[in-house]
Design a protein around this motif. Structure first.
Motif, PDB file in Angstrom:
ATOM      1  N   ALA A 133      -9.805   0.367  -0.846  1.00 26.12           N
ATOM      2  CA  ALA A 133      -8.555   1.068  -0.548  1.00 26.12           C
ATOM      3  C   ALA A 133      -7.585   0.152   0.196  1.00 26.12           C
ATOM      4  N   GLU A 134      -8.103  -0.679   1.087  1.00 27.42           N
ATOM      5  CA  GLU A 134      -7.256  -1.610   1.842  1.00 27.42           C
ATOM      6  C   GLU A 134      -6.629  -2.644   0.912  1.00 27.42           C
ATOM      7  N   SER A 135      -7.377  -3.122  -0.095  1.00 26.53           N
ATOM      8  CA  SER A 135      -6.819  -4.078  -1.055  1.00 26.53           C
ATOM      9  C   SER A 135      -5.642  -3.464  -1.802  1.00 26.53           C
ATOM     10  N   ALA A 136      -5.799  -2.200  -2.219  1.00 22.73           N
ATOM     11  CA  ALA A 136      -4.708  -1.520  -2.920  1.00 22.73           C
ATOM     12  C   ALA A 136      -3.520  -1.296  -1.986  1.00 22.73           C
ATOM     13  N   ARG A 137      -3.798  -0.938  -0.744  1.00 20.29           N
ATOM     14  CA  ARG A 137      -2.714  -0.705   0.220  1.00 20.29           C
ATOM     15  C   ARG A 137      -1.925  -1.984   0.472  1.00 20.29           C
ATOM     16  N   THR A 138      -2.616  -3.112   0.560  1.00 22.42           N
ATOM     17  CA  THR A 138      -1.929  -4.385   0.798  1.00 22.42           C
ATOM     18  C   THR A 138      -0.927  -4.674  -0.312  1.00 22.42           C
ATOM     19  N   LEU A 139      -1.336  -4.498  -1.564  1.00 21.12           N
ATOM     20  CA  LEU A 139      -0.406  -4.715  -2.673  1.00 21.12           C
ATOM     21  C   LEU A 139       0.751  -3.721  -2.637  1.00 21.12           C
ATOM     22  N   LEU A 140       0.429  -2.452  -2.381  1.00 12.81           N
ATOM     23  CA  LEU A 140       1.458  -1.418  -2.403  1.00 12.81           C
ATOM     24  C   LEU A 140       2.509  -1.657  -1.330  1.00 12.81           C
ATOM     25  N   THR A 141       2.089  -2.145  -0.174  1.00 12.80           N
ATOM     26  CA  THR A 141       3.029  -2.324   0.935  1.00 12.80           C
ATOM     27  C   THR A 141       3.698  -3.697   0.925  1.00 12.80           C
ATOM     28  N   VAL A 142       2.937  -4.743   0.589  1.00 13.41           N
ATOM     29  CA  VAL A 142       3.489  -6.098   0.644  1.00 13.41           C
ATOM     30  C   VAL A 142       4.284  -6.425  -0.611  1.00 13.41           C
ATOM     31  N   LYS A 143       3.693  -6.228  -1.785  1.00 16.33           N
ATOM     32  CA  LYS A 143       4.383  -6.587  -3.022  1.00 16.33           C
ATOM     33  C   LYS A 143       5.419  -5.556  -3.435  1.00 16.33           C
TER      34      LYS A 143
END
Length: 304
Positions: free
Chosen positions: A252-262
């Protein structure tokens, strides 16, 4: 999606719990089933969940609250109201003392977005008055708190609920143009699998740096600026429960990183949870099934 016939008790039945929320609250869900059952925990989870199953008219209401800093600030005044009304507390627990994620997934909880349970911050109470039972489930997520009350009353008289008084459902959210399958499912169900996020067994890393489902989700959130979501990671059944809980959260953290950063979604609008292998979509005894179960889902946890 099946239509549920909803009922509301006439007036205040003799055994119903009549509670006033201790903080500003919005009731988001209400139903009474004329003859149903509800599993009530009577002790913490310890390999199994000690419980009883009560039968009768089952009335459930859910509120979203603002202003509380702890779950006890909510539960304590609700407990006092129950005691004043003649209810006798049978069991109460908080998070780890309840049994953590095992307890939460054994009890009966209305799915998000109506009810959201933070596995690290929730409280449960069961009380009895005569033949009737009431359970309270309280949790917090960011600035929002959630309360689910369930009363089982074998003597309640009920009548159809006026549809005009029904709380707003998630499908009442505005539908953006050119809605994707992910967003449409999120609007209809309050939750949606992000199908192009693929993980190998034991892996928490995403192979790509862009995904259509995350792009669609970010567009939806940018058009609906007050909505908050949780990204919930899941695993297959390989390995230990403790290890899979950690892996699912990192997914879930990997998906959140993309959603927020990219994709530029504000980090404060995206929470993460991991539930390990406790919510499979299909069997885990084939590779295709295990691949299906290794996933991340988006869940709406607050609406306008």
């Amino acid at each position: 999606m099946k239509t549920l016939v909803v009922f509301l008790a006439l007036g205040l039945p003799a055994q119903a719990a009549n509670l006033t929320m201790p903080f500003p609250a919005n009731q988001t869900f209400a139903e009474t089933r004329p003859l149903s059952s509800h599993r009530i925990a009577t002790e913490p989870f310890d390999g199994t969940l000690p419980s009883i199953t009560a039968e009768g008219a089952v009335t459930r209401r859910i509120w979203q609250l603002t202003g509380a800093e702890t779950t006890l600030q909510i539960l304590a005044p609700l407990r006092a109201q129950l005691i004043e009304q003649g209810w006798e507390e049978v069991f109460e627990c908080a998070t780890r003392a309840c049994g953590g994620f095992d307890f939460r997934f054994e009890i009966d909880v209305t799915p998000a977005p109506q009810m959201f349970v933070d596995l690290a911050d929730y409280r449960y109470l069961a009380a009895q008055r005569g033949a009737a039972w009431t359970t309270l489930l309280v949790s917090r997520s960011g600035e929002l708190s959630f309360v689910q009350t369930t009363t089982v009353d074998p003597d309640a008289e009920i009548a159809p609920l006026d549809p005009a008084s029904d709380p707003v459902a998630p499908s009442d959210l505005p539908t953006p143009p050119n809605t994707s399958d992910v967003v449409q499912t999120l609007l209809e169900m309050g939750r949606a699998v992000l199908p192009d996020l693929d993980f190998r067994t034991g892996s928490t890393e995403l192979a790509q740096d862009s995904y259509a489902s995350l792009a669609d989700l970010s567009d939806f959130m940018k058009e609906n600026k007050t909505i908050r979501i949780a990204l919930v990671g899941h695993t297959d059944a390989e390995g230990s429960a403790e290890g899979n809980m950690a892996i699912s959260r990192r997914r879930a953290e990997s998906a959140r990183t993309l959603l927020t950063v990219k994709y530029g979604v504000a980090p404060g609008r995206v929470e993460i949870q991991g539930v390990g292998f406790f919510a499979p979509l299909t069997r885990n005894d084939t590779e295709a099934g295990r691949q299906t179960n290794r996933r991340v889902e988006a869940v709406i946890i607050s609406t306008p």
